[in-house]
Scaffold this motif. Structure first.
Motif, PDB file in Angstrom:
ATOM      1  N   SER A 111       0.829  -1.209   0.000  1.00 49.19           N
ATOM      2  CA  SER A 111       0.000   0.000   0.000  1.00 49.19           C
ATOM      3  C   SER A 111       0.867   1.263   0.000  1.00 49.19           C
ATOM      4  N   ALA A 112       2.013   1.182   0.672  1.00 51.09           N
ATOM      5  CA  ALA A 112       2.904   2.346   0.751  1.00 51.09           C
ATOM      6  C   ALA A 112       3.594   2.630  -0.581  1.00 51.09           C
ATOM      7  N   VAL A 113       3.932   1.585  -1.337  1.00 52.35           N
ATOM      8  CA  VAL A 113       4.629   1.808  -2.606  1.00 52.35           C
ATOM      9  C   VAL A 113       3.664   2.048  -3.763  1.00 52.35           C
ATOM     10  N   GLU A 114       2.408   1.680  -3.584  1.00 55.89           N
ATOM     11  CA  GLU A 114       1.436   1.724  -4.680  1.00 55.89           C
ATOM     12  C   GLU A 114       1.325   3.090  -5.358  1.00 55.89           C
ATOM     13  N   PRO A 115       1.178   4.197  -4.622  1.00 51.55           N
ATOM     14  CA  PRO A 115       1.064   5.492  -5.326  1.00 51.55           C
ATOM     15  C   PRO A 115       2.303   5.841  -6.141  1.00 51.55           C
ATOM     16  N   HIS A 116       3.460   5.373  -5.716  1.00 48.47           N
ATOM     17  CA  HIS A 116       4.693   5.650  -6.461  1.00 48.47           C
ATOM     18  C   HIS A 116       4.764   4.808  -7.729  1.00 48.47           C
ATOM     19  N   VAL A 117       4.263   3.574  -7.664  1.00 47.43           N
ATOM     20  CA  VAL A 117       4.209   2.740  -8.863  1.00 47.43           C
ATOM     21  C   VAL A 117       3.274   3.382  -9.889  1.00 47.43           C
ATOM     22  N   ARG A 118       2.122   3.867  -9.416  1.00 47.16           N
ATOM     23  CA  ARG A 118       1.188   4.546 -10.322  1.00 47.16           C
ATOM     24  C   ARG A 118       1.837   5.778 -10.953  1.00 47.16           C
ATOM     25  N   ASP A 119       2.535   6.543 -10.139  1.00 46.40           N
ATOM     26  CA  ASP A 119       3.195   7.741 -10.650  1.00 46.40           C
ATOM     27  C   ASP A 119       4.242   7.371 -11.698  1.00 46.40           C
ATOM     28  N   TYR A 120       5.023   6.333 -11.410  1.00 48.93           N
ATOM     29  CA  TYR A 120       6.063   5.904 -12.352  1.00 48.93           C
ATOM     30  C   TYR A 120       5.446   5.525 -13.692  1.00 48.93           C
ATOM     31  N   ILE A 121       4.385   4.735 -13.658  1.00 48.82           N
ATOM     32  CA  ILE A 121       3.744   4.295 -14.899  1.00 48.82           C
ATOM     33  C   ILE A 121       3.211   5.494 -15.681  1.00 48.82           C
ATOM     34  N   SER A 122       2.643   6.452 -14.975  1.00 49.56           N
ATOM     35  CA  SER A 122       2.073   7.616 -15.658  1.00 49.56           C
ATOM     36  C   SER A 122       3.143   8.462 -16.342  1.00 49.56           C
ATOM     37  N   ARG A 123       4.375   8.399 -15.876  1.00 46.42           N
ATOM     38  CA  ARG A 123       5.451   9.221 -16.416  1.00 46.42           C
ATOM     39  C   ARG A 123       6.260   8.521 -17.517  1.00 46.42           C
ATOM     40  N   LEU A 124       5.915   7.295 -17.874  1.00 41.23           N
ATOM     41  CA  LEU A 124       6.678   6.596 -18.909  1.00 41.23           C
ATOM     42  C   LEU A 124       6.603   7.372 -20.224  1.00 41.23           C
ATOM     43  N   PRO A 125       7.736   7.714 -20.808  1.00 38.60           N
ATOM     44  CA  PRO A 125       7.716   8.481 -22.063  1.00 38.60           C
ATOM     45  C   PRO A 125       7.289   7.611 -23.247  1.00 38.60           C
ATOM     46  N   GLU A 126       6.599   8.189 -24.200  1.00 43.76           N
ATOM     47  CA  GLU A 126       6.141   7.449 -25.368  1.00 43.76           C
ATOM     48  C   GLU A 126       7.311   6.885 -26.164  1.00 43.76           C
ATOM     49  N   SER A 127       8.460   7.511 -26.063  1.00 41.81           N
ATOM     50  CA  SER A 127       9.627   7.069 -26.837  1.00 41.81           C
ATOM     51  C   SER A 127      10.322   5.854 -26.244  1.00 41.81           C
ATOM     52  N   ALA A 128       9.849   5.379 -25.076  1.00 37.26           N
ATOM     53  CA  ALA A 128      10.569   4.303 -24.377  1.00 37.26           C
ATOM     54  C   ALA A 128      10.292   2.916 -24.937  1.00 37.26           C
TER      55      ALA A 128
END
Length: 601
Positions: A471-488
């Motif tokens: 539960s503690a890491v979940e918001p950071h995982v969501r944030d990471y996924i949202s920031r993935l660049p289209e070029s990756a």
């Protein structure tokens, strides 16, 4: 032929089959089969004989003939299902088992085979439902054991322990059930209780190599290392051809400091009694390779190849050793020969990738890896090899897929709900993880000294602190996924609305421990959380215990580390699962991590 004579012949054949002599059973029954080609019991018996000989096509044909002459005989349908299951035809086997169930709903064997078939088909959810129904209808050692087997496959070890205990209550004197219960205890970390049962069983009768192996491992984990070595030596005298016993003894002796002499007993067995035992020769070479004794491992493999010079398995292992000895060109020559001999074997082509890169053949590696990725586009090791080839070729695509500044992100975890500070949470979580290492991470299983990794998927552990962590890491995982660049590339292309955690484990390093570069082959996004770290105060290496990113496990020239991150307690690092990562040798006293993988749902 008189009916009585045919019955006597069939009974004699059935008796031979029951004694394990399928060839003798066939010799007795075959002369009368033509005269009884419409007799269902005779056809069924011959089908069982063919199955025992692993002639599955003929067994199926005869079983279907028997059914055609006895349409209401549920046992025949059940046995046909067993043949189909052995051929991997799980869907057809299930249809036949359902027919058997309709004809003989009270038959335990049919219910048991349905569960086993579903396990083989990897349909664990349905297997659990069927096993639970089996227990409800016929609670017995068999039904409870099958339910436990399904729960174990689902890594729900606490539930599996309950099922093993229920089976044992049904028949508390059965040795097999006591043994299963001990293994279930061990899987949930109650190794001391498991050892008590193994020891009690062994004192009565050390009757199987499997019991011996688990007894040895439990003794070693309990710190009774000399006892473990003694039992291993005795067990090898009883079962000299069981490679796992040789492997565990070699590891015990290597950990004791025997070096390349750790395989002495195995070498004597090969020299005097089992010179052509290739499995044992492979085990000997593997033990030496694991211990870092590459030259002696190479000698062991050359000896094995005298008996099987065309063995693809031996040649592939020899190539690994040659690569370890910094002879990648020689390794590549062998791997090419293996691939040419079995051009359809995916593994032989996959094995060439690392060596091709080490030999500087980036174009050839890139062509090969893209062929392999066409079949398995999300296999992270293949993607890592493609990235390395692109890097060697100076292709700008590499920087898009492996932008270590943008794609490797760090986060600081705040105090989870129920904990006053992040420090108090880390202290509790670190103690929980250390307990898992003490109870479950057997030293015999660890790849190198001063390093341990927990074996089970901690997502299924029942301690609520693991859920608090997620539960503690979940918001950071969501944030990471949202920031993935289209070029990756691949990592962004797989992004969807939902994802799931697929694995959770812990790694612990103590002074001088390290972790070689690796990738998480079945992941998508990986995370490493530092639960505790004791830094190297005043050490000479400023990067002691730091995380390394970008350097392959066996790096080609000019493919070194591209980013390093200093570990700090309470820090979460997220990155694509295909990015090479490892940990530099630790100068401090401890580095304790929890790691996980995430995949698209």
């Amino acid at each position: 032929m008189k009916p009585g004579e045919a019955t006597a012949i069939a009974n004699a054949s059935r008796e031979l089959l029951g004694q394990g002599d399928a060839e003798g059973a066939e010799r007795v029954l075959a002369p009368i089969l033509g005269a009884l080609r419409t007799d269902a019991p005779t056809l069924h018996l011959m089908a069982l004989i063919k199955k025992a000989q692993n002639q599955l096509d003929e067994a199926e044909r005869l079983m279907r003939s028997a059914i055609a002459h006895a349409l209401s005989e549920g046992a025949y349908y059940n046995d046909l299902g067993v043949v189909l299951q052995a051929r991997g035809e799980y869907g057809e086997a299930m249809r036949v088992y359902r027919a058997a169930m309709a004809l003989a709903p009270e038959t335990a064997a049919v219910r048991a085979n349905i569960v086993r078939c579903l396990i083989g088909a990897d349909d664990l959810q349905q297997a659990e439902r069927e096993a639970s129904a089996f227990v409800a209808v016929q609670p017995s050692p068999e039904s409870w054991t099958l339910l436990g087997q399904v729960q174990r496959a689902m890594e729900r070890h606490d539930q599996a322990l309950g099922s093993a205990e229920a089976a044992l209550r049904c028949a508390p004197k059965l040795r097999g059930l006591q043994y299963n219960y001990a293994m279930a205890l061990e899987r949930v970390g109650r190794s001391g209780e498991a050892l008590e049962i193994y020891e009690r069983l062994a004192k009565v009768d050390l009757d199987t190599a499997e019991l011996a192996l688990n007894y040895i491992r439990a003794l070693f984990a309990a710190g009774r290392k000399k006892d473990a070595e003694t039992v291993a030596e005795q067990s090898i005298q009883m079962w000299p051809g069981v490679t796992t016993l040789h492997t565990v003894l070699a590891r015990i002796r290597w950990l004791r400091g025997e070096g390349e002499n750790c395989t002495e007993l195995t070498e004597a067995e090969l020299l005097w009694r089992r010179p052509s035992d290739l499995a044992l020769r492979l085990a000997c070479a593997d033990a030496l390779h694991r211990g870092g004794h590459f030259s002696k491992a190479l000698t062991a493999l050359d000896e094995a190849l005298r008996y099987a010079p065309q063995s693809g398995q031996l040649l592939s292992v020899k190539a690994v050793i040659l690569d370890e000895l910094d002879r990648p060109d020689d390794a590549l020559e062998l791997l090419r020969a293996v691939a040419e001999a079995a051009p359809q074997a995916r593994s032989s082509r996959r094995n060439m990738l690392s060596v091709l890169l080490r030999c500087g053949r980036a174009v050839e590696a890139l062509t090969l890896v893209r062929e392999l990725r066409a079949q398995e586009p999300d296999e992270q090791y293949l993607l890592a090899c493609e990235c390395t080839a692109l890097r060697m070729l100076g292709d700008p695509l590499y920087r898009q897929w492996c932008d270590h500044q943008r794609l490797v992100r760090t986060y600081t975890i705040e105090a989870p709900e129920g904990h006053f500070t992040a420090e108090s949470f880390n202290a509790s979580f670190a103690n929980l993880l250390r307990g898992q290492h003490r109870s479950s991470a057997n030293p015999l299983d660890q790849p190198r000294p001063n390093f341990s990794q927990t074996p089970r998927n901690l997502l299924t552990h029942n301690d609520p602190l693991f859920k608090t962590f997620l539960s503690a890491v979940e918001p950071h995982v969501r944030d990471y996924i949202s920031r993935l660049p289209e070029s990756a590339g691949s990592i962004t292309a797989r992004r969807g609305k939902q994802y799931r955690y697929t694995n959770l484990w812990s790694a612990r390093l103590i002074k001088d421990g390290f972790q070689p570069s690796h990738v998480h082959d079945r992941g998508w996004i990986s995370g490493i959380y530092i639960a505790a770290e004791m830094p190297d105060e005043g050490g000479q290496n400023p990067h002691s215990g730091w995380f390394k990113f970008g350097e392959p496990n066996k790096p080609p020239p000019e493919c070194g580390v591209e980013r390093m991150i200093e570990p700090k307690a309470g820090q979460l690092v997220l990155f694509p699962s295909y990015i090479w990562h490892g940990i530099a040798p630790l100068g401090g006293d401890e580095l304790l991590t929890a790691a996980f993988t995430v995949a698209p749902a």
